[in-house]
Design a protein around this motif. Structure first.
Motif, PDB file in Angstrom:
ATOM      1  N   PRO A 125       0.808  -1.226   0.000  1.00  0.00           N
ATOM      2  CA  PRO A 125       0.000   0.000   0.000  1.00  0.00           C
ATOM      3  C   PRO A 125       0.844   1.281   0.000  1.00  0.00           C
ATOM      4  O   PRO A 125       2.015   1.267   0.375  1.00  0.00           O
ATOM      5  N   GLU A 126       0.209   2.351  -0.374  1.00  0.00           N
ATOM      6  CA  GLU A 126       0.813   3.687  -0.314  1.00  0.00           C
ATOM      7  C   GLU A 126       0.755   4.210   1.127  1.00  0.00           C
ATOM      8  O   GLU A 126       0.044   3.663   1.965  1.00  0.00           O
ATOM      9  N   ASN A 127       1.467   5.275   1.386  1.00  0.00           N
ATOM     10  CA  ASN A 127       1.400   6.006   2.662  1.00  0.00           C
ATOM     11  C   ASN A 127       1.700   5.131   3.873  1.00  0.00           C
ATOM     12  O   ASN A 127       1.008   5.197   4.882  1.00  0.00           O
ATOM     13  N   LEU A 128       2.764   4.339   3.784  1.00  0.00           N
ATOM     14  CA  LEU A 128       3.157   3.488   4.903  1.00  0.00           C
ATOM     15  C   LEU A 128       4.117   4.218   5.834  1.00  0.00           C
ATOM     16  O   LEU A 128       4.964   4.993   5.386  1.00  0.00           O
ATOM     17  N   ASP A 129       3.975   3.937   7.107  1.00  0.00           N
ATOM     18  CA  ASP A 129       4.947   4.410   8.075  1.00  0.00           C
ATOM     19  C   ASP A 129       6.078   3.400   8.216  1.00  0.00           C
ATOM     20  O   ASP A 129       7.234   3.771   8.421  1.00  0.00           O
ATOM     21  N   LEU A 130       5.745   2.107   8.114  1.00  0.00           N
ATOM     22  CA  LEU A 130       6.748   1.061   8.274  1.00  0.00           C
ATOM     23  C   LEU A 130       6.448  -0.077   7.303  1.00  0.00           C
ATOM     24  O   LEU A 130       5.337  -0.597   7.273  1.00  0.00           O
ATOM     25  N   LEU A 131       7.457  -0.440   6.517  1.00  0.00           N
ATOM     26  CA  LEU A 131       7.378  -1.599   5.630  1.00  0.00           C
ATOM     27  C   LEU A 131       8.316  -2.660   6.187  1.00  0.00           C
ATOM     28  O   LEU A 131       9.513  -2.410   6.368  1.00  0.00           O
ATOM     29  N   ILE A 132       7.773  -3.836   6.465  1.00  0.00           N
ATOM     30  CA  ILE A 132       8.549  -4.946   7.012  1.00  0.00           C
ATOM     31  C   ILE A 132       8.628  -6.029   5.940  1.00  0.00           C
ATOM     32  O   ILE A 132       7.603  -6.456   5.414  1.00  0.00           O
ATOM     33  N   THR A 133       9.832  -6.463   5.618  1.00  0.00           N
ATOM     34  CA  THR A 133      10.003  -7.594   4.706  1.00  0.00           C
ATOM     35  C   THR A 133      11.053  -8.514   5.305  1.00  0.00           C
ATOM     36  O   THR A 133      11.917  -8.076   6.061  1.00  0.00           O
ATOM     37  N   HIS A 134      10.964  -9.789   4.934  1.00  0.00           N
ATOM     38  CA  HIS A 134      11.997 -10.713   5.404  1.00  0.00           C
ATOM     39  C   HIS A 134      13.271 -10.541   4.582  1.00  0.00           C
ATOM     40  O   HIS A 134      14.364 -10.525   5.125  1.00  0.00           O
ATOM     41  N   GLY A 135      13.117 -10.410   3.286  1.00  0.00           N
ATOM     42  CA  GLY A 135      14.271 -10.216   2.418  1.00  0.00           C
ATOM     43  C   GLY A 135      14.489  -8.742   2.134  1.00  0.00           C
ATOM     44  O   GLY A 135      13.549  -7.957   2.108  1.00  0.00           O
ATOM     45  N   PRO A 136      15.721  -8.343   1.898  1.00  0.00           N
ATOM     46  CA  PRO A 136      16.027  -6.932   1.678  1.00  0.00           C
ATOM     47  C   PRO A 136      15.868  -6.507   0.218  1.00  0.00           C
ATOM     48  O   PRO A 136      15.920  -7.330  -0.700  1.00  0.00           O
ATOM     49  N   PRO A 137      15.733  -5.213   0.013  1.00  0.00           N
ATOM     50  CA  PRO A 137      15.830  -4.680  -1.351  1.00  0.00           C
ATOM     51  C   PRO A 137      17.278  -4.815  -1.851  1.00  0.00           C
ATOM     52  O   PRO A 137      18.213  -4.891  -1.040  1.00  0.00           O
ATOM     53  N   MET A 138      17.452  -4.839  -3.135  1.00  0.00           N
ATOM     54  CA  MET A 138      18.791  -4.934  -3.731  1.00  0.00           C
ATOM     55  C   MET A 138      19.676  -3.793  -3.234  1.00  0.00           C
ATOM     56  O   MET A 138      19.276  -2.627  -3.232  1.00  0.00           O
ATOM     57  N   GLY A 139      20.858  -4.164  -2.744  1.00  0.00           N
ATOM     58  CA  GLY A 139      21.853  -3.175  -2.354  1.00  0.00           C
ATOM     59  C   GLY A 139      21.705  -2.611  -0.957  1.00  0.00           C
ATOM     60  O   GLY A 139      22.507  -1.788  -0.544  1.00  0.00           O
ATOM     61  N   ILE A 140      20.692  -3.051  -0.213  1.00  0.00           N
ATOM     62  CA  ILE A 140      20.480  -2.525   1.139  1.00  0.00           C
ATOM     63  C   ILE A 140      20.621  -3.681   2.127  1.00  0.00           C
ATOM     64  O   ILE A 140      19.724  -4.521   2.253  1.00  0.00           O
ATOM     65  N   LEU A 141      21.768  -3.773   2.773  1.00  0.00           N
ATOM     66  CA  LEU A 141      22.033  -4.828   3.753  1.00  0.00           C
ATOM     67  C   LEU A 141      21.723  -6.214   3.187  1.00  0.00           C
ATOM     68  O   LEU A 141      21.139  -7.058   3.859  1.00  0.00           O
ATOM     69  N   ASP A 142      22.132  -6.459   1.953  1.00  0.00           N
ATOM     70  CA  ASP A 142      21.776  -7.710   1.271  1.00  0.00           C
ATOM     71  C   ASP A 142      22.981  -8.560   0.878  1.00  0.00           C
ATOM     72  O   ASP A 142      22.870  -9.461   0.057  1.00  0.00           O
ATOM     73  N   THR A 143      24.135  -8.306   1.466  1.00  0.00           N
ATOM     74  CA  THR A 143      25.344  -9.035   1.098  1.00  0.00           C
ATOM     75  C   THR A 143      25.379 -10.391   1.802  1.00  0.00           C
ATOM     76  O   THR A 143      25.233 -10.461   3.022  1.00  0.00           O
ATOM     77  N   ASN A 144      25.599 -11.459   1.037  1.00  0.00           N
ATOM     78  CA  ASN A 144      25.677 -12.792   1.628  1.00  0.00           C
ATOM     79  C   ASN A 144      27.116 -13.082   2.090  1.00  0.00           C
ATOM     80  O   ASN A 144      27.994 -12.220   2.016  1.00  0.00           O
ATOM     81  N   LEU A 145      27.347 -14.296   2.542  1.00  0.00           N
ATOM     82  CA  LEU A 145      28.662 -14.674   3.065  1.00  0.00           C
ATOM     83  C   LEU A 145      29.772 -14.589   2.028  1.00  0.00           C
ATOM     84  O   LEU A 145      30.947 -14.537   2.364  1.00  0.00           O
ATOM     85  N   TYR A 146      29.405 -14.592   0.752  1.00  0.00           N
ATOM     86  CA  TYR A 146      30.383 -14.550  -0.336  1.00  0.00           C
ATOM     87  C   TYR A 146      30.558 -13.147  -0.917  1.00  0.00           C
ATOM     88  O   TYR A 146      31.203 -12.962  -1.930  1.00  0.00           O
ATOM     89  N   GLY A 147      29.947 -12.144  -0.261  1.00  0.00           N
ATOM     90  CA  GLY A 147      30.070 -10.772  -0.722  1.00  0.00           C
ATOM     91  C   GLY A 147      29.169 -10.412  -1.887  1.00  0.00           C
ATOM     92  O   GLY A 147      29.307  -9.340  -2.468  1.00  0.00           O
ATOM     93  N   GLN A 148      28.238 -11.304  -2.220  1.00  0.00           N
ATOM     94  CA  GLN A 148      27.330 -11.052  -3.337  1.00  0.00           C
ATOM     95  C   GLN A 148      26.075 -10.342  -2.834  1.00  0.00           C
ATOM     96  O   GLN A 148      25.563 -10.661  -1.759  1.00  0.00           O
TER      97      GLN A 148
END
Length: 165
Positions: A125-148
């Motif tokens: 939805p639009e106009n959210l105060d907080l969006l919770i997801t289990h997986g991250p968006p690309m490039g935001i705290l999404d690095t795995n153990l291999y640096g990918q």
């Protein structure tokens, strides 16, 4: 509003600071069975006095919540479980999705990249105060153990479009 966020505890339950809201962003369990969910609920029950609200957004390891959601929700009595759902708390709009891009192993809430996962993110939805997801968006705290980087490009697009607070 003070929010305490935790994720990927996999059956281990840390000592957390008190806050207005506790949000567990998924992978509370290792295999996602009823016994593990019961242990998780026992832990939540033990900490509930430190929070006005407890929200749980499952993750890919929390398999029972995808395969038997009614039974799993009955076990999790100490939290509000959100699966692609909106909750309004004290006038604040909170939306949570457990979906992550498919990566094999038969995990829960996996959706193929591209159009299938875009359809999920289009429902945010639009106009959210907080969006919770289990997986991250690309490039935001999404690095795995291999640096990918393994986040979701389409989730990043949805976040940039909707701009949750």
């Amino acid at each position: 509003m003070k929010v305490c966020l935790v994720s990927d505890t996999h059956g281990f339950f840390p000592v957390l600071p008190s806050a207005d809201i506790l949000v567990h962003c998924g992978d509370a369990t290792g295999k996602g069975d009823a016994w593990e969910l019961g242990r998780f609920d026992d832990w939540l029950y033990g900490v509930k006095e430190d929070y006005q609200e407890i929200i749980f957004c499952p993750g890919n390891h929390d398999i029972m919540l995808e395969r038997s959601p009614a039974q799993a929700r009955a076990i999790l009595k100490s939290a509000t479980v959100l699966i692609n759902e909106l909750l309004v708390i004290n006038g604040k709009r909170v939306y949570a999705s457990p979906v992550t891009p498919s990566f094999g192993y038969g995990w829960a809430f996996n959706v193929d990249r591209g159009e299938p996962i875009r359809q999920v993110w289009d429902k945010i939805p639009e106009n959210l105060d907080l969006l919770i997801t289990h997986g991250p968006p690309m490039g935001i705290l999404d690095t795995n153990l291999y640096g990918q980087h393994c986040g979701c490009d389409d989730l990043l697009d949805a976040v940039e479009l909707r701009k949750p607070r």
